[in-house]
Each structure stands twice: as structure tokens, then as C-alpha cells.
Design an enzyme around this catalytic site. Structure first.
Site, PDB file in Angstrom:
ATOM      1  CB  CYS A  14     -26.003 -21.819 -10.043  1.00  0.00           C
ATOM      2  SG  CYS A  14     -26.421 -20.544 -11.612  1.00  0.00           S
ATOM      3  CG  ASP A  15     -26.442 -20.400  -4.512  1.00  0.00           C
ATOM      4  OD1 ASP A  15     -27.518 -21.000  -5.278  1.00  0.00           O
ATOM      5  OD2 ASP A  15     -26.168 -19.466  -3.952  1.00  0.00           O
ATOM      6  CG  LEU A  16     -26.350 -26.531  -2.742  1.00  0.00           C
ATOM      7  CD1 LEU A  16     -26.381 -26.825  -1.276  1.00  0.00           C
ATOM      8  CD2 LEU A  16     -26.668 -27.659  -3.691  1.00  0.00           C
TER       9      LEU A  16
END
Length: 129
Positions: A14-16
Site C-alpha cells: 500500500c502507498d501513503l
């Protein structure tokens, strides 16, 4: 018959924003295609050792919603012959908790010989008979 492979989102995918990074979906789709081929007796690694490479020549992905950490989902795979030299994988990513379509994709491929010339190898042809 539609083939499917189960997955679970890992935190590091997952990203930010707290959603699965768009590039990670390529990995999910690729793994599902390899598992599909193996289930049909087509060994991707053995073909490569025999100097026959299955290659992606086009990917189209339509993002419908976002997977989040811990989501369980599955990737469906179907294959169709597109032409004398090309085949397509029709794939869907579906969240298990509500059967919601998260992504649909069409991945176009071919096989190439040791000189890089496209052809439809007999192992792939067998998927259509």
C-alpha cells in the site's frame, strides 16, 4: 470455466494513501496468469528454458475501487485466442467480503522464439482446443 487465485493485501503493498499501489496490481495479475497456466499443464519456466518466451504486449486495466491492507480478494483468469499470433487474458480482481469488482483487465500476449519472432506455441494453442 473461470480460474481464480486467492490473495490477501499485505501492508507493504500500500502507498501513503493507505490503498494498494496501482503497480502492485500488475503483480497480482501476473501471478494469477502463471498459476492458471500451470493448472493447465503449461509450465512458464520450462518454456523459457526451451527458449520459448511468453510475453505481454499490451495491458489494459480499469480500476473500479481500491483494495486496502488486510483485504482478502481473488483474481479470476480466462483466456481467449485473439489472432494467429495473439491471445488475451481476461482478468478480474474481486474483493471477497462483498464480491465487489475492484479491477478488470485485458492482458494481450504472444509467444516468441529464440530469435524474438512471434508465434503461437503449441502449449498455448492447446488452451483453445
Amino acid at each position: 470455466m473461470v480460474f481464480s487465485v486467492d490473495f490477501k493485501v499485505r501492508d507493504y503493498e500500500c502507498d501513503l494513501q493507505g490503498i494498494v499501489n496501482n503497480g502492485v496490481y500488475f503483480n497480482y495479475l501476473e501471478h494469477a496468469r502463471h498459476e492458471f497456466l500451470l493448472s493447465k499443464g503449461v509450465d512458464f519456466a520450462a518454456l523459457a528454458r526451451d527458449k520459448v518466451n511468453l510475453v505481454v504486449i499490451r495491458s489494459e486495466m480499469n480500476f473500479k475501487d481500491s483494495l486496502k491492507p488486510g483485504d482478502e480478494f481473488y483474481v479470476q483468469v480466462e483466456v481467449q485466442q485473439q489472432s494467429k499470433l495473439k491471445f488475451i487474458f481476461i482478468q478480474k480482481v474481486i474483493r471477497k467480503s462483498d464480491d465487489k469488482l475492484m479491477l478488470d483487465a485485458i492482458v494481450t500476449g504472444t509467444s516468441v522464439n529464440e530469435r524474438g519472432r512471434p508465434f503461437l506455441c503449441k502449449e498455448i494453442q492447446s488452451l483453445f482446443s
